[in-house]
Design an enzyme around this catalytic site. Structure first.
Site, PDB file in Angstrom:
ATOM      1  N   ARG A 406     -19.493 -16.317   7.718  1.00 56.23           N
ATOM      2  CA  ARG A 406     -20.823 -16.378   8.345  1.00 56.23           C
ATOM      3  C   ARG A 406     -21.300 -14.941   8.542  1.00 56.23           C
ATOM      4  O   ARG A 406     -20.529 -14.080   8.940  1.00 56.23           O
ATOM      5  CB  ARG A 406     -20.787 -17.095   9.696  1.00 56.23           C
ATOM      6  CG  ARG A 406     -20.304 -18.527   9.649  1.00 56.23           C
ATOM      7  CD  ARG A 406     -20.460 -19.188  11.020  1.00 56.23           C
ATOM      8  NE  ARG A 406     -19.678 -20.397  11.148  1.00 56.23           N
ATOM      9  CZ  ARG A 406     -20.062 -21.600  10.748  1.00 56.23           C
ATOM     10  NH1 ARG A 406     -21.241 -21.741  10.172  1.00 56.23           N
ATOM     11  NH2 ARG A 406     -19.289 -22.653  10.907  1.00 56.23           N
ATOM     12  N   ARG A 444     -20.037 -24.831   7.513  1.00 59.65           N
ATOM     13  CA  ARG A 444     -20.925 -25.890   7.984  1.00 59.65           C
ATOM     14  C   ARG A 444     -22.116 -25.346   8.773  1.00 59.65           C
ATOM     15  O   ARG A 444     -21.964 -24.527   9.663  1.00 59.65           O
ATOM     16  CB  ARG A 444     -20.153 -26.899   8.839  1.00 59.65           C
ATOM     17  CG  ARG A 444     -21.017 -28.046   9.353  1.00 59.65           C
ATOM     18  CD  ARG A 444     -20.213 -29.078  10.109  1.00 59.65           C
ATOM     19  NE  ARG A 444     -19.553 -29.997   9.200  1.00 59.65           N
ATOM     20  CZ  ARG A 444     -18.269 -30.355   9.299  1.00 59.65           C
ATOM     21  NH1 ARG A 444     -17.527 -29.834  10.235  1.00 59.65           N
ATOM     22  NH2 ARG A 444     -17.759 -31.212   8.461  1.00 59.65           N
ATOM     23  N   HIS A 474     -11.802 -18.913   5.242  1.00 58.97           N
ATOM     24  CA  HIS A 474     -12.176 -18.569   6.610  1.00 58.97           C
ATOM     25  C   HIS A 474     -11.603 -17.209   7.017  1.00 58.97           C
ATOM     26  O   HIS A 474     -11.854 -16.725   8.118  1.00 58.97           O
ATOM     27  CB  HIS A 474     -11.669 -19.668   7.557  1.00 58.97           C
ATOM     28  CG  HIS A 474     -12.206 -19.598   8.946  1.00 58.97           C
ATOM     29  ND1 HIS A 474     -11.415 -19.306  10.039  1.00 58.97           N
ATOM     30  CD2 HIS A 474     -13.456 -19.782   9.428  1.00 58.97           C
ATOM     31  CE1 HIS A 474     -12.151 -19.324  11.131  1.00 58.97           C
ATOM     32  NE2 HIS A 474     -13.394 -19.606  10.803  1.00 58.97           N
ATOM     33  N   HIS A 631     -13.064 -15.583  21.443  1.00 58.91           N
ATOM     34  CA  HIS A 631     -12.987 -15.976  20.036  1.00 58.91           C
ATOM     35  C   HIS A 631     -11.775 -15.412  19.300  1.00 58.91           C
ATOM     36  O   HIS A 631     -11.423 -15.903  18.225  1.00 58.91           O
ATOM     37  CB  HIS A 631     -14.274 -15.529  19.325  1.00 58.91           C
ATOM     38  CG  HIS A 631     -14.484 -16.148  17.984  1.00 58.91           C
ATOM     39  ND1 HIS A 631     -14.322 -15.449  16.802  1.00 58.91           N
ATOM     40  CD2 HIS A 631     -14.846 -17.400  17.631  1.00 58.91           C
ATOM     41  CE1 HIS A 631     -14.578 -16.254  15.781  1.00 58.91           C
ATOM     42  NE2 HIS A 631     -14.896 -17.437  16.250  1.00 58.91           N
TER      43      HIS A 631
END
Length: 745
Positions: A406, A444, A474, A631
């Site tokens: 992302r 997603r 990822h 995170h």
């Protein structure tokens, strides 16, 4: 707060047996996480705009939860499957037993009960606490029942000039197909009758509120005010409901209702379509817009409209969620940033420069000397951006490789909103450098944006790889190859978070810059495996999922158990966002039984049950909900005194360990190990933002012991960054030579 996760208080007090459930349900645990988010919004000691921010996040979270998780459970129910899997999705594979033992219908009932309870508390807080506090502070929502004459004049003019031309009414025929109603979008429904119809025949029409129009409409300030607006605001929703009759001349509006639907977004792409993979991804995006409806939230204004829409959308009562206040709080997040109302929110936390870097020193020289740790968002993301920008500008750099999951920006067509990292990669390629970008198109809800970036990068000459079949990439890794006097040298950046300069200001993450040859070699092997034909190769320092990461984690946990003794008990500290892999949980249970002391800092989902006698009595689970979103993923193993520290992109979930390409990387530098140790210790000490998971599924907020000073890990990490920043900008000390007065002997 009491969880609803299959164990009663009585169950928690008895020793574990083979018949006792020893996993919490994944989805109910996720809802419990959102209840912790809600509790931050309920805090009376927080400024109202900060509280509003948490309530907005909660609404956005639930939208995605219903679109993905509830959609999958409903599909399992329709298929007649038994207890549902705790995996990410059931599409394309047989449902696996849910470790908590819940069947799909049982789970759906529990989900509905918990979500309704949370939503009721959310809106009670919003309507009776936060909105009154905001109004008292000058930030007041004006609803139709309190419009003054001047408000009515201004808003009606605004509606006719700015809103009316954009709206499109859609009629709903009694026997015809339902017109398209987009998911995740606010809609206004109207119950109409003809003004000259004596039979009182009813008609229904729907107006979708365009996303391009701001929902917050600022009312003009008083005439003698220097401000553009006086802090009073109205909702676009209310304008459409109030003056929507202008779109139906000849009809009388009998009733109105605001509603929003969530559609099934749990789609998988056809992995066999290699030649037209982008087209296949675009079909997935298109499919979401017409997929089955999972939930409808609605205002309590019209029972007739609610029942008719529910019937046409094939929704049961369990799928309907009534909202008493403004809907879709997630799209009102901008209110939390309203200018001129600093007194209603916390003072912004400063972002500090990393003391390891300076403008007058080459980035490459600095990384060559020692590894560098970046602590986001306490420290600036600028060194990461500079890593790419300097690589693009440096004539000695010959190649850049990166994996993008992302990134920031909203449109590849507008240079004003393009990610600085995307821009740097583009410039590097245009200058003739060899640039490779692994762009994960299956991220997603970011698929469309990533497709756009991929197309733009390809046009600039970047070699773009669109992920891997059946796996999401990822991992967060980049490598710069530079020609130097001694030969070609590789510089590597590894991170727990995305290459996104926007979320880097909000998400807590850790990253490492290194020029170590062993890690650089592994990075080369990794990129070669992603882009070419290569058998899975072993690596010296990096550990990759799905081939070896899970096996390595189980080995590390087992090693800790075997080395643990009564005199020297083993120690494991893990910080992740979610813990849902049952094999890993079973290994942790085994380590606990062997006497290993285990502390798990889990932000969200946790299926492990701590504190069960004979099973998990040595395991403690904490969760931190605070100013920043936790995170980072950190793993610590005492290893009999030869301590090992790892950072990773992977949470301990089946999807991360078995269905994604992830990386775990070691912390090798001694001073960096000390920093990570201090960070982990700080998390275990928190007595302000931390909550402790009980064996009955409840989360208990930790408080300072008698005589103990309150301690916040996030404030502590901010203070560490501040001290490092002060040292960076402190004036250099110089020798001061004392001289006598020349006029004296």
């Amino acid at each position: 707060m009491t969880g609803d996760n299959n164990l009663s208080d009585k169950d928690a007090s008895i020793p574990h047996s083979s018949s006792t459930p020893h996993f919490f349900n994944r989805d109910l645990s996720w809802i419990d996480f959102n209840e912790r988010v809600l509790e931050e919004g309920l805090r009376g000691d927080m400024p109202p705009l900060e509280r509003f921010r948490f309530l907005s996040i909660l609404s956005a979270n639930f939208d995605e939860f219903f679109m993905v998780r509830v959609a999958a459970v409903k599909r399992a129910l329709r298929s007649g499957a038994g207890p549902v899997s705790s995996g990410e999705t059931w599409l394309g594979r047989s449902p696996l037993p849910d470790p908590s033992g819940l069947s799909p219908d049982e789970l759906l009932r529990k989900i509905a009960k918990k979500v309704r309870s949370i939503s009721e508390r959310q809106y009670r807080c919003l309507l009776f606490e936060i909105f009154p506090l905001l109004a008292k502070g000058g930030l007041e929502l004006i609803r139709p029942d309190t419009y003054s004459i001047s408000h009515m004049d201004y808003l009606e003019t605004f509606f006719l000039g700015q809103v009316y031309p954009v709206l499109t009414p859609l009629r709903i025929e009694e026997d015809g197909d339902l017109p398209f109603i987009g998911g995740n979008n606010l809609n206004a429904a109207f119950l109409l009758e003809k003004e000259d119809d004596e039979e009182d025949e009813e008609h229904i029409a729907v107006i979708q509120l365009p996303k391009r129009l701001d929902r917050i409409i600022w009312l003009p300030a008083e005439e003698d005010s220097a401000e553009i607006h006086g802090g009073k605001w109205a909702l676009l929703d209310d304008l459409v409901l109030t003056w929507g009759a202008y779109l139906f001349p000849g009809y009388r509006v009998k009733e109105t209702m605001l509603f929003k639907i969530n559609r099934d977004a749990d789609f998988s792409v056809d992995e066999k379509r290699d030649e037209d993979f982008i087209e296949a991804m675009e079909e997935v995006i298109e499919g979401r817009s017409h997929s089955p409806v999972i939930r409808m939230t609605y205002s309590a204004d019209s029972r007739r409209l609610k029942e008719e829409l529910a019937r046409r959308l094939e929704l049961e009562e369990q799928d309907l969620y009534e909202t008493e206040g403004p809907m879709d709080l997630g799209t009102l997040m901008d209110l939390a940033n309203a200018r001129g109302f600093d007194s209603l929110r916390l003072k912004p936390w400063k972002v500090y420069s990393n003391a390891a870097f300076s403008e007058d020193e080459s980035l490459w020289d600095r990384i060559s000397q020692r590894d560098v740790l970046i602590r986001l968002p306490y420290e600036s993301f600028d060194p990461v951006v500079r890593f790419f920008q300097d690589a693009a500008a440096d004539p000695q750099v010959i190649s850049i490789k990166t994996a993008l999951y992302r990134t920031s920006g909203t449109s590849a067509e507008s240079s004003a909103v393009i990610s600085p990292i995307i821009r740097a990669l583009e410039q590097a390629a245009l200058k003739g450098k060899h640039v490779t970008a692994m762009v994960e198109l299956k991220a997603r809800f970011d698929e469309e944006r990533n497709i756009s970036w991929a197309n733009r990068l390809e046009k600039a000459g970047v070699i773009v790889v669109y992920g891997l079949a059946r796996l999401k990439v990822h991992a967060k890794i980049s490598m710069v190859i530079r020609r130097e006097k001694e030969g070609v040298k590789r510089y590597v950046h590894l991170s727990t978070g995305n290459y996104n300069d926007k979320t880097a200001k909000l998400y807590e993450d850790l990253g490492i810059f290194t020029a170590r040859e062993d890690i650089a070699m592994d990075a080369s092997v990794f990129f070669n495996m992603l882009t070419g034909y290569s058998a899975i190769q072993s690596m010296r320092k990096l550990v990759i999922a799905p081939t070896s990461l899970k096996r390595r984690l189980l080995e590390l946990i087992d090693r800790e158990a075997k080395r643990s003794s009564q005199e020297y008990p083993g120690r494991i500290i893990v910080k992740v966002n979610a813990l849902a892999d049952t094999d890993v949980i079973e290994a942790l249970y085994g380590a606990s039984q062997a006497g290993v002391k285990i502390t798990l800092v889990v932000r969200g989902i946790c299926m492990l049950i701590p504190g069960l006698a004979g099973l998990s009595e040595n395991i403690r689970v904490l969760s931190i909900i605070g100013h920043y979103l936790e995170h980072s993923r950190i793993y610590y193993f005492a290893n009999g005194g030869a301590e090992e520290y790892y950072l990773a992109s992977a949470d301990w979930m089946p999807r991360n360990l078995e269905r994604r390409v992830e990386l775990m990387f070691p912390v090798l530098q001694e001073d960096m190990k000390t920093q990570i140790r201090d960070i982990l210790n700080a998390y275990t000490r928190d007595t302000i933002q931390a909550r402790l998971l009980e064996s009955d599924g409840s989360w208990k907020r930790r408080t300072p012991s008698k005589g103990e000073e309150p301690f916040s890990v996030q404030e502590h990490l901010l203070s560490l960054a501040a001290k490092a920043g002060e040292n960076l900008w402190a004036p250099r000390q110089e020798f001061v030579v004392r001289r006598g007065d020349p006029g004296k002997e």
